[in-house]
Design a protein around this motif. Structure first.
Motif, PDB file in Angstrom:
ATOM      1  N   SER A  55      42.445  35.979  40.562  1.00 47.72           N
ATOM      2  CA  SER A  55      41.526  36.892  41.253  1.00 47.72           C
ATOM      3  C   SER A  55      41.787  36.932  42.757  1.00 47.72           C
ATOM      4  O   SER A  55      41.453  37.931  43.410  1.00 47.72           O
ATOM      5  CB  SER A  55      40.072  36.513  40.973  1.00 47.72           C
ATOM      6  OG  SER A  55      39.679  35.363  41.679  1.00 47.72           O
ATOM      7  N   PRO A  86      41.210  33.846  33.684  1.00 50.31           N
ATOM      8  CA  PRO A  86      39.933  34.042  34.378  1.00 50.31           C
ATOM      9  C   PRO A  86      39.601  32.884  35.303  1.00 50.31           C
ATOM     10  O   PRO A  86      40.065  31.755  35.102  1.00 50.31           O
ATOM     11  CB  PRO A  86      38.924  34.133  33.233  1.00 50.31           C
ATOM     12  CG  PRO A  86      39.535  33.311  32.138  1.00 50.31           C
ATOM     13  CD  PRO A  86      41.013  33.560  32.240  1.00 50.31           C
ATOM     14  N   ASP A  87      38.790  33.155  36.324  1.00 49.50           N
ATOM     15  CA  ASP A  87      38.339  32.081  37.218  1.00 49.50           C
ATOM     16  C   ASP A  87      37.493  31.062  36.459  1.00 49.50           C
ATOM     17  O   ASP A  87      37.595  29.861  36.686  1.00 49.50           O
ATOM     18  CB  ASP A  87      37.510  32.666  38.369  1.00 49.50           C
ATOM     19  CG  ASP A  87      38.360  33.334  39.432  1.00 49.50           C
ATOM     20  OD1 ASP A  87      39.564  33.541  39.199  1.00 49.50           O
ATOM     21  OD2 ASP A  87      37.805  33.672  40.496  1.00 49.50           O
ATOM     22  N   THR A  93      35.051  37.425  35.719  1.00 52.30           N
ATOM     23  CA  THR A  93      35.707  37.443  37.028  1.00 52.30           C
ATOM     24  C   THR A  93      35.540  38.796  37.713  1.00 52.30           C
ATOM     25  O   THR A  93      35.495  38.882  38.944  1.00 52.30           O
ATOM     26  CB  THR A  93      37.189  37.096  36.888  1.00 52.30           C
ATOM     27  OG1 THR A  93      37.322  35.876  36.149  1.00 52.30           O
ATOM     28  CG2 THR A  93      37.852  36.929  38.241  1.00 52.30           C
TER      29      THR A  93
END
Length: 338
Positions: A55, A86-87, A93
């Motif tokens: 991200s 994904p974070d 995210t």
């Protein structure tokens, strides 16, 4: 008159750190620089540092695009985020990215987990949102950091994958259709041929002991928390499914001769050459734009489109056949009229 979804702009972002063939050749003495390039077509891959996430790359790519002024932040109606990096497990995210980018709170934001066909799927979703009248301006973001999943001693995947993010601005426009002939498919029977076995609900990382390293018949070392790819199976899938997918784009109203550029998922040179020969596509129309960044999964097609734009190979009226395929198994294709 119904408005149609049209691509207005593309930007992408690569990490600063480079993993070049010279470095890999020092780590794997049995592979020299020329052999790595001949097999993959890749000169370097860009790899995130320890503090960097997908991200973060996505944020910088979006800022590049938004600062050009082709659309105001207040006019963005949806942010679609395609990632397998994904974070967090939750929240999405996309919501975090919406806040970082200072997009309006009326902006829809959601993630979807898709790999090498993700850009095609995302275009289809954006087209649906715009042409159903729900949105006028959509940011389609693809971002991956597969390097986080790769064992440093596994040259079967370390030589191929790089990290990146790309953002595509789609807006409602008169005329068109500009995005057309979407074709999709999936076959989960091949799921285990490109997989990170540990980390999800089926095999939670928190419930597993430190996974043991093992060495395969080719000398590659990995654990079940690392990315595993069955190269021969992926190649066989690609040689079988992609020609069928590609053929489904054409009929008596549209032939391959009507296409100005063919932009396939930029997997590696060996696979792209094999597909181009099998499909009998002219080399001058077949895009190859990954030598500087490697296989960036869902980002390969938008990066290739952006590079082609910058080189003048794409202009108003260009017709492109875009084809994505890979992890899942999943595949998709569409026409893009610029």
């Amino acid at each position: 008159m119904t408005a149609h979804a049209r691509i207005l702009d593309i930007e992408y972002e690569l990490p600063a750190r480079s993993l070049d063939n010279e470095t890999l050749a020092r780590e794997f003495p049995e592979w020299d620089v020329d052999k790595i390039f001949a097999k993959t077509g890749i000169g370097e891959r860009r790899i995130v540092d320890e503090s960097e996430t997908a991200s973060d790359l996505a944020f910088r790519a979006c800022e590049k695009l938004l600062l050009k002024g082709n659309v105001q932040r207040s006019d963005i109606d949806a942010l679609i985020y395609c990632t397998q990096s994904p974070d967090y497990m939750l929240p999405a995210t996309a919501c975090i990215l919406q806040h970082r980018l200072q997009l309006p709170t009326h902006c829809a934001a959601f993630d979807f987990n898709q790999g090498c066909s993700g850009f095609i799927y995302g275009l289809g979703i954006a087209k649906g949102l715009i042409e159903s009248g729900q949105c006028r301006n959509v940011l389609l973001v693809t971002a991956e950091t597969y390097s986080r999943y790769i064992n440093p001693q596994d040259k079967s995947v370390r030589t191929l994958f790089g990290d990146a993010a790309a953002v595509t601005l789609l807006s409602a426009a008169d005329g068109g259709p500009f995005l057309d002939r979407f074709r999709y498919g999936s076959d989960g029977a091949g799921a285990e041929n490109l997989i990170v076995p540990i980390g999800g609900a089926r095999r939670p990382a928190a419930h597993s002991a430190q996974p043991a390293e093992y060495r395969d018949d080719s000398g590659n070392v990995r654990t079940d928390a690392n990315l595993y790819m069955n190269g021969p199976a992926i190649f066989e899938f690609s040689m079988t499914r992609v020609p069928q997918l590609f053929a489904s784009l054409f009929d008596e109203e549209l032939s391959q001769a009507d296409i100005d550029l063919f932009v396939f998922h930029q997997a590696n040179q060996f696979m792209l050459d094999a597909l181009r020969r099998r499909l009998k596509l002219p080399v001058e129309k077949f895009v190859s734009e990954f030598q500087h960044c490697g296989n960036t999964v869902s980002c390969t097609i938008p990066i290739a489109l952006k590079e082609s734009m910058d080189k003048g190979a794409i202009s108003e009226g260009t017709t492109i056949a875009a084809v994505g395929f890979g992890v899942g198994y999943s595949w998709g294709a569409c026409l893009i009229r610029w």
